[in-house]
Motif scaffolding. Structure first.
Motif, mmCIF file in Angstrom:
data_model
loop_
_atom_site.group_PDB
_atom_site.id
_atom_site.type_symbol
_atom_site.label_atom_id
_atom_site.label_comp_id
_atom_site.label_asym_id
_atom_site.label_seq_id
_atom_site.Cartn_x
_atom_site.Cartn_y
_atom_site.Cartn_z
ATOM 1 N N ASN A 64 7.196 -7.030 -7.830
ATOM 2 C CA ASN A 64 8.610 -6.675 -7.704
ATOM 3 C C ASN A 64 8.697 -5.414 -6.845
ATOM 4 N N GLU A 65 9.780 -4.705 -6.884
ATOM 5 C CA GLU A 65 9.905 -3.514 -6.042
ATOM 6 C C GLU A 65 9.254 -2.275 -6.646
ATOM 7 N N ALA A 66 8.638 -2.414 -7.810
ATOM 8 C CA ALA A 66 7.893 -1.306 -8.400
ATOM 9 C C ALA A 66 6.509 -1.263 -7.768
ATOM 10 N N ASN A 67 6.470 -0.785 -6.524
ATOM 11 C CA ASN A 67 5.206 -0.729 -5.803
ATOM 12 C C ASN A 67 5.178 0.482 -4.881
ATOM 13 N N TRP A 68 4.010 0.733 -4.309
ATOM 14 C CA TRP A 68 3.797 1.932 -3.508
ATOM 15 C C TRP A 68 4.736 2.020 -2.314
ATOM 16 N N LEU A 69 5.040 0.890 -1.682
ATOM 17 C CA LEU A 69 5.876 0.948 -0.488
ATOM 18 C C LEU A 69 7.332 1.234 -0.819
ATOM 19 N N HIS A 70 7.828 0.656 -1.917
ATOM 20 C CA HIS A 70 9.242 0.814 -2.255
ATOM 21 C C HIS A 70 9.533 2.103 -3.016
ATOM 22 N N LYS A 71 8.576 2.604 -3.748
ATOM 23 C CA LYS A 71 8.833 3.706 -4.671
ATOM 24 C C LYS A 71 8.278 5.059 -4.242
ATOM 25 N N THR A 72 7.513 5.094 -3.167
ATOM 26 C CA THR A 72 6.927 6.368 -2.755
ATOM 27 C C THR A 72 7.068 6.560 -1.249
ATOM 28 N N ASP A 73 6.610 7.712 -0.798
ATOM 29 C CA ASP A 73 6.631 8.035 0.629
ATOM 30 C C ASP A 73 5.310 7.685 1.306
ATOM 31 N N LEU A 74 4.613 6.686 0.791
ATOM 32 C CA LEU A 74 3.258 6.389 1.238
ATOM 33 C C LEU A 74 3.160 6.221 2.754
ATOM 34 N N VAL A 75 4.055 5.433 3.336
ATOM 35 C CA VAL A 75 3.976 5.183 4.779
ATOM 36 C C VAL A 75 4.162 6.481 5.554
ATOM 37 N N ARG A 76 5.120 7.295 5.151
ATOM 38 C CA ARG A 76 5.338 8.581 5.819
ATOM 39 C C ARG A 76 4.151 9.519 5.599
ATOM 40 N N PHE A 77 3.610 9.520 4.403
ATOM 41 C CA PHE A 77 2.463 10.376 4.099
ATOM 42 C C PHE A 77 1.266 10.013 4.979
ATOM 43 N N LEU A 78 1.108 8.726 5.277
ATOM 44 C CA LEU A 78 -0.039 8.264 6.055
ATOM 45 C C LEU A 78 0.184 8.346 7.560
ATOM 46 N N ALA A 79 1.337 8.867 7.970
ATOM 47 C CA ALA A 79 1.691 8.858 9.390
ATOM 48 C C ALA A 79 0.634 9.510 10.261
ATOM 49 N N ASP A 80 -0.046 10.523 9.744
ATOM 50 C CA ASP A 80 -1.065 11.212 10.540
ATOM 51 C C ASP A 80 -2.464 11.051 9.963
ATOM 52 N N LYS A 81 -2.648 10.033 9.090
ATOM 53 C CA LYS A 81 -3.937 9.838 8.431
ATOM 54 C C LYS A 81 -4.718 8.705 9.103
ATOM 55 N N ASP A 82 -6.000 8.949 9.305
ATOM 56 C CA ASP A 82 -6.861 7.951 9.954
ATOM 57 C C ASP A 82 -7.618 7.158 8.895
ATOM 58 N N VAL A 83 -6.922 6.210 8.285
ATOM 59 C CA VAL A 83 -7.477 5.412 7.199
ATOM 60 C C VAL A 83 -6.791 4.055 7.170
ATOM 61 N N TYR A 84 -7.545 3.031 6.821
ATOM 62 C CA TYR A 84 -6.948 1.743 6.491
ATOM 63 C C TYR A 84 -6.590 1.760 5.012
ATOM 64 N N VAL A 85 -5.400 1.295 4.674
ATOM 65 C CA VAL A 85 -4.992 1.197 3.278
ATOM 66 C C VAL A 85 -4.679 -0.266 2.978
ATOM 67 N N VAL A 86 -5.308 -0.791 1.946
ATOM 68 C CA VAL A 86 -5.148 -2.195 1.559
ATOM 69 C C VAL A 86 -4.584 -2.227 0.150
ATOM 70 N N ILE A 87 -3.401 -2.849 -0.010
ATOM 71 C CA ILE A 87 -2.691 -2.860 -1.289
ATOM 72 C C ILE A 87 -2.450 -4.301 -1.735
ATOM 73 N N PRO A 88 -3.113 -4.776 -2.784
ATOM 74 C CA PRO A 88 -2.774 -6.097 -3.325
ATOM 75 C C PRO A 88 -1.344 -6.098 -3.859
ATOM 76 N N THR A 89 -0.609 -7.156 -3.571
ATOM 77 C CA THR A 89 0.760 -7.273 -4.086
ATOM 78 C C THR A 89 0.888 -8.486 -4.998
ATOM 79 N N GLN A 90 -0.194 -8.837 -5.640
ATOM 80 C CA GLN A 90 -0.231 -9.847 -6.697
ATOM 81 C C GLN A 90 -1.142 -9.320 -7.803
#
Length: 306
Positions: A64-90
């Motif tokens: 549902n929308e209770a996830n890292w993308l909808h509930k936090t600033d994760l994408v903005r936080f990673l804007a200058d980070k050199d890392v792959y982030v893999v998030i299961p959504t099931q």
């Protein structure tokens, strides 16, 4: 641990979302014989191989929308980070573990096999990664992150646990697990780990097996459950939601503090170093998970490097 070959249909549904660096993809799991939905965030600079952060959502699996993308600033936080982030959504209510038996409601679950063996091999074949992985999770999946690091030695270099309960085999730990699997997931936890308090529950208890965390970078965070700066009508204007956050979220977070102290005592007795991030005020809610993730980054980033 021999790597599995990437399956041909690993990324059949890749499509950009929220910008070019964020994609929704599907990866086929041979062990579960189904496609698993993921979010993948690519590095700010992918001119050379980078490490991978496997980041898990909470009990509902991010379905549902209770996830890292909808509930936090994760994408903005990673804007200058050199890392792959893999998030299961099931994976809702599965504890991201290998179940002993198929469940009538949740089906076949071999999440440890998928996350510890199948998925990293596919990610490494699809992206220019450097072979350095870390794993993090919130709430129930914080327990899973610790277990995955234990069950797949050498796969992950660091673990972050945000507001989780590491214990699974004592009375309190069993109650925490069953509240997720049985109360929320409406499933049978004995299909997951067998008879309550049995050997499989003990085998999946990071407190019992804390010795296997030696050599990893460990960041373990929890708050007290007392109302904090994000527990006000200004930030949570819906009264029913605020009451739930204060009453239920406060109680859950206090329980995670108790559990994290358990793990702290065990690690200290074993002489295993870890960073404990105890917050004097805060409930079991996304603003505090976000802040814990931010605080963990300086500890996780070195493990992702060359």
């Amino acid at each position: 641990m021999s790597p599995l070959p990437a399956v041909a249909q690993a990324f059949p549904n890749s499509s950009p979302t929220r910008g070019e660096r964020v994609s929704s993809v599907a990866v086929h799991s041979p062990s579960m014989n189904r496609d698993i939905d993921l979010t993948v965030i690519t590095p700010a600079d992918n001119s050379r191989p980078r490490g991978v952060l496997y980041l898990m959502n909470g009990a509902a699996g991010g379905e549902n929308e209770a996830n890292w993308l909808h509930k936090t600033d994760l994408v903005r936080f990673l804007a200058d980070k050199d890392v792959y982030v893999v998030i299961p959504t099931q994976g809702a209510y599965t504890y991201y573990t290998d179940w002993l038996r198929s469940d009538p409601r949740l089906g076949v679950n071999k999440w440890s096999t998928f996350l510890g063996e199948e998925l990293p091999s596919i990610i490494d074949s699809r992206y220019p990664t450097n072979g350095h992985n870390v794993i993090a999770g919130i709430s129930g999946s914080a327990t899973s992150a610790l277990n995955l690091a234990i069950e797949h030695p050498g796969r992950f270099r660091a673990v972050a646990s945000y507001s989780g309960c590491a214990a699974t085999s004592d009375a309190f730990g069993q109650l925490a697990v069953r509240s997720v699997v049985e109360l929320r997931g409406q499933s049978d936890a004995t299909n997951m780990w067998g008879a309550y308090g049995g050997p499989v529950w003990r085998a999946h208890d990071p407190v019992v097996h804390a010795d296997k965390l030696r050599g990893l970078t460990l960041f373990l965070s929890s708050a007290s459950g007392l109302p904090g700066e994000h527990d006000s009508s200004r930030e949570v204007p819906d009264p029913a939601h605020l009451i739930d956050q204060l009453a239920v979220g406060g109680g859950i977070e206090a329980a995670t503090m108790y559990c994290t102290r358990q793990l702290q005592d065990r690690l200290e007795n074993l002489g295993i170093p870890a960073t404990f991030d105890f917050v004097t005020r805060g409930t079991h809610s996304w603003p505090y998970f976000q802040e814990a993730m931010h605080r963990s980054w300086p500890f996780l980033a070195p493990a992702l490097g060359d």
